[in-house]
Scaffold this motif. Structure first.
Motif, PDB file in Angstrom:
ATOM      1  N   ARG A  66       0.819  -1.203   0.000  1.00  0.00           N
ATOM      2  CA  ARG A  66       0.000   0.000   0.000  1.00  0.00           C
ATOM      3  C   ARG A  66       0.863   1.267   0.000  1.00  0.00           C
ATOM      4  NH1 ARG A  66      -3.100  -2.946   3.767  1.00  0.00           N
ATOM      5  NH2 ARG A  66      -2.082  -1.806   5.451  1.00  0.00           N
ATOM      6  N   ALA A  67       1.937   1.245   0.795  1.00  0.00           N
ATOM      7  CA  ALA A  67       2.825   2.409   0.856  1.00  0.00           C
ATOM      8  C   ALA A  67       3.486   2.653  -0.500  1.00  0.00           C
ATOM      9  CB  ALA A  67       3.876   2.214   1.942  1.00  0.00           C
ATOM     10  N   ARG A  68       3.878   1.552  -1.182  1.00  0.00           N
ATOM     11  CA  ARG A  68       4.489   1.692  -2.497  1.00  0.00           C
ATOM     12  C   ARG A  68       3.495   2.255  -3.507  1.00  0.00           C
ATOM     13  NH1 ARG A  68       4.941  -3.563  -5.851  1.00  0.00           N
ATOM     14  NH2 ARG A  68       2.710  -3.035  -5.811  1.00  0.00           N
ATOM     15  N   ASP A  69       2.283   1.732  -3.507  1.00  0.00           N
ATOM     16  CA  ASP A  69       1.269   2.186  -4.464  1.00  0.00           C
ATOM     17  C   ASP A  69       0.911   3.657  -4.225  1.00  0.00           C
ATOM     18  OD1 ASP A  69       1.330  -0.338  -5.492  1.00  0.00           O
ATOM     19  OD2 ASP A  69      -0.490  -1.020  -4.458  1.00  0.00           O
ATOM     20  N   GLU A  70       0.817   4.030  -2.959  1.00  0.00           N
ATOM     21  CA  GLU A  70       0.523   5.436  -2.644  1.00  0.00           C
ATOM     22  C   GLU A  70       1.636   6.347  -3.142  1.00  0.00           C
ATOM     23  OE1 GLU A  70      -0.105   5.689   1.503  1.00  0.00           O
ATOM     24  OE2 GLU A  70      -2.022   4.591   1.488  1.00  0.00           O
ATOM     25  N   LEU A  71       2.871   5.908  -2.985  1.00  0.00           N
ATOM     26  CA  LEU A  71       3.999   6.720  -3.428  1.00  0.00           C
ATOM     27  C   LEU A  71       4.008   6.870  -4.941  1.00  0.00           C
ATOM     28  CD1 LEU A  71       6.656   8.208  -2.724  1.00  0.00           C
ATOM     29  CD2 LEU A  71       7.833   6.009  -2.981  1.00  0.00           C
ATOM     30  N   LEU A  72       3.777   5.786  -5.662  1.00  0.00           N
ATOM     31  CA  LEU A  72       3.807   5.849  -7.118  1.00  0.00           C
ATOM     32  C   LEU A  72       2.638   6.645  -7.693  1.00  0.00           C
ATOM     33  CD1 LEU A  72       4.892   2.172  -7.949  1.00  0.00           C
ATOM     34  CD2 LEU A  72       6.289   4.258  -7.996  1.00  0.00           C
ATOM     35  N   ALA A  73       1.551   6.782  -6.913  1.00  0.00           N
ATOM     36  CA  ALA A  73       0.397   7.540  -7.391  1.00  0.00           C
ATOM     37  C   ALA A  73       0.591   9.048  -7.241  1.00  0.00           C
ATOM     38  CB  ALA A  73      -0.866   7.109  -6.640  1.00  0.00           C
ATOM     39  N   LEU A  74       1.613   9.444  -6.531  1.00  0.00           N
ATOM     40  CA  LEU A  74       1.864  10.870  -6.305  1.00  0.00           C
ATOM     41  C   LEU A  74       2.566  11.486  -7.506  1.00  0.00           C
ATOM     42  CD1 LEU A  74       3.179  10.724  -2.620  1.00  0.00           C
ATOM     43  CD2 LEU A  74       0.865  11.313  -3.381  1.00  0.00           C
TER      44      LEU A  74
END
Length: 484
Positions: A66-74
C-alpha cells in the motif's frame, strides 16, 4: 527492477562471523513476528532523472504494498517531498538560488552546513513538523560559539530566516503543503540602540572593558579623531564616512565618475563587499541605497585635495619605474588599485587605539553621521535619504541617537516653557485681582437687601468688569505665546 519495484522482508540480526546484518538472508524471516517488510521502486525526480526509492519498517507485506502504491500515485513533486531528506532539499534549494548576493550565499551556506544539516538533515522533508524544528532550535541554542558563549537570539533568528526561506521554496515547488518553520517561537532579537560615548560610559569601559554594541562618538571625540588622522592617506575616507554616512562597501566602490565636485554631490551606484576574503563588486544593498548624497563645501575641498595628491602619487610612481594604475576609484592603495574593504576595518581599529579614543566600529561612523545630521537640525526624512534606508522606521529606531548637549537643550527648553507659563499665570492672577478690587462687586452692601435698581447697576458693573478681565487675560496670553 521494474517501475513497480520489489517488496521483501529483512531484519536487523547480526551475523556472528562477519558482524554484519543478515538482512534478507536471516533464517528466521519465516517467523511471523521476526523482521519487517520493505519496498524499493524506481521513479523520476524533479529533474526528470531516474531515481530509486527504498522504504522499510512496515509490519506486513500488504502495508508495504500500500505504501508503495501510494507513493507511485503521487506527482514527482509530492514523491520528492516523501522521499527527499531535509539535507538533500536544502542543498538543492541553495544550488537554484542564482539571484542572491555572494555574501547572502555565504551566510546561507554557513547556516545550512554548520547548523541545519547536523540537527535536522536526516529527517524526511514531507514529514517535517514544527515540534521537530522547535526541538532542533532548542538543541542549537544550547551549543556554544568559539568564544564559549551560548548561541544568541540573533543567531537563532538568522537560522530561522534561512530555514523559512528554504521551506517556502519547497511549498512553492509543491514538495510540501505547509511551512512548519512559520510556527516556531524563538527568543526575540533585541534591536541594539546607538549609545553615545559619554564620560560615564568611557569611565566604565576603562574600568571593566565593557562597551556598547553600537557606540557613537560625541562631536568633540570625532573632531579629535579626525585631527589625529589628518596626515593619514585615508583621511578623506574617514571624513566622508563620518560626515555623510556611506557604508563601507559604498565608499570602497566609489569612483571619480560618480563624484561631481562642481555641484557638490556624489552618486551611490555600486559597492565592494566581501564574502570571506574574496571581494565582490555589484549594485548597492537595495533600491533605496541607490541615491545622491549632498556634499558640503569643506568635504568638496577635502576630495579635491585628495584627487590632486592621488594624481601626484601615481605620476611619481610611474617616474620611478613602478606600477601606477589609473583605476578610477576614489580610494586606492599606493599602486592605484581599489582597497580591500577588510583593510579599512582593520585600519580604523588600529587608528582608534593609537588615538586613545573609546572604541567604535567602522559601521558606527555611519550611525554617528546620522546622529550628527539629526542634531544639526535635519529631519528624519532627510537623514533617511542620506543613509539610503528603505523605511524611516529603521532610521528612527536604530541609526539616530540623542547627543547629550541636544538632550540637555531639550530639557532646558521644556522647563523654560513651564516656568514661563507659570510666570504669566501669576501676572494674570495679579491683574485680575486688581480689577476685581476696582469693580462694583466690592461696593455691594454686605447683609443689606439691595433695591432692584441697585441690583441692576451691580450686575451691569460686574459684566463690564468681567469683560475687562477677559481682555487683559487674552492680551497677556497672546504676548506669552508670541514670546515662545
Amino acid at each position: 527492477m521494474n517501475s513497480q519495484g520489489v517488496i521483501g522482508k529483512r531484519c536487523g540480526c547480526l551475523d556472528t562471523a562477519t558482524g554484519r546484518r543478515r538482512g534478507s538472508s536471516c533464517p528466521r524471516l519465516s517467523e511471523r513476528e521476526h523482521g519487517s517488510w520493505y519496498f524499493h521502486c524506481s521513479t523520476r525526480n524533479l529533474l526528470g532523472q531516474a531515481e530509486r526509492i527504498r522504504r522499510g519498517g512496515y509490519p506486513s507485506q500488504a502495508a508495504a504494498r500500500r505504501a508503495r502504491d501510494e507513493l507511485l500515485a503521487l506527482s514527482r513533486e509530492e514523491q520528492a517531498g516523501r522521499s527527499w531528506t531535509v539535507t538533500r532539499w536544502l542543498r538543492y534549494w541553495l544550488s537554484t538560488r542564482t539571484r542572491i548576493r555572494p555574501t547572502t550565499r555565504m551566510h546561507y551556506t554557513r547556516d545550512i552546513e554548520q547548523f541545519l544539516i547536523p540537527h535536522i538533515g536526516q529527517l524526511i522533508l514531507g514529514e517535517l513538523t514544527s515540534r521537530q524544528l522547535t526541538a532542533a532550535f532548542a538543541a542549537i541554542a544550547a551549543t556554544r560559539n568559539r568564544a564559549g558563549q551560548l548561541r544568541s537570539a540573533c543567531t537563532l533568528q538568522h537560522l530561522h530566516t534561512t530555514l523559512r526561506a528554504a521551506l517556502t521554496g519547497a511549498v512553492r515547488e509543491g514538495l510540501i503543503r505547509d511551512n512548519p518553520a512559520r510556527r516556531i517561537e524563538l527568543p526575540a532579537r533585541p534591536r541594539p540602540q546607538a549609545q553615545v560615548w559619554t564620560e560615564a560610559r568611557v569611565a566604565e569601559w576603562q574600568a571593566s572593558g565593557e562597551r556598547p554594541t553600537i557606540a557613537v562618538w560625541t562631536p568633540t571625540q570625532l573632531a579629535a579623531f579626525l585631527d589625529y588622522v589628518r596626515d593619514d592617506s585615508l583621511f578623506p575616507f574617514w571624513w566622508l564616512v563620518a560626515l555623510r554616512g556611506l557604508r563601507r562597501g559604498e565608499a570602497a566602490g566609489l569612483r571619480w565618475t560618480e563624484v561631481d565636485l562642481h555641484t557638490g554631490q556624489l552618486s551611490v551606484v555600486r559597492q565592494r563587499t566581501t564574502a570571506g576574503y574574496d571581494v565582490h563588486e555589484g549594485p548597492p544593498k537595495s533600491q533605496a541605497s541607490r541615491r545622491t548624497v549632498a556634499l558640503d563645501q569643506h568635504t568638496v575641498r577635502v576630495l579635491r585635495q585628495h584627487r590632486e595628491r592621488q594624481r601626484q602619487r601615481r605620476a611619481a610612481r610611474i617616474d620611478a619605474g613602478k606600477v601606477g594604475h589609473d583605476s578610477g576609484y576614489v580610494f586606492t592603495g599606493p599602486d592605484g588599485l581599489p582597497i580591500h574593504p577588510g583593510y579599512l576595518t582593520q585600519r580604523l581599529r588600529l587608528l582608534v587605539g593609537r588615538a586613545g579614543l573609546p572604541p567604535i566600529r567602522l559601521h558606527d561612523l555611519r550611525h554617528g553621521a546620522a546622529t550628527l545630521a539629526h542634531a544639526a537640525g535635519a529631519d528624519l526624512k532627510t537623514v533617511q535619504d542620506q543613509l539610503g534606508h528603505a523605511t524611516i522606521h529603521l532610521t528612527a529606531d536604530t541609526y539616530t541617537s540623542v547627543l547629550p548637549d541636544t538632550q540637555r537643550e531639550a530639557a532646558e527648553a521644556t522647563a523654560r516653557l513651564v516656568l514661563d507659563a507659570a510666570a504669566s499665570g501669576d501676572e494674570i492672577r495679579r491683574q485680575v485681582s486688581d480689577l476685581r478690587a476696582e469693580s462694583p462687586e466690592q461696593a455691594k452692601p454686605s447683609g443689606v437687601r439691595a433695591t432692584r435698581g441697585c441690583q441692576a447697576r451691580w450686575r451691569l458693573g460686574r459684566t463690564a468688569s468681567d469683560a475687562r478681565i477677559r481682555r487683559v487675560s487674552r492680551r497677556l496670553i497672546g504676548r506669552d505665546r508670541r514670546s515662545l
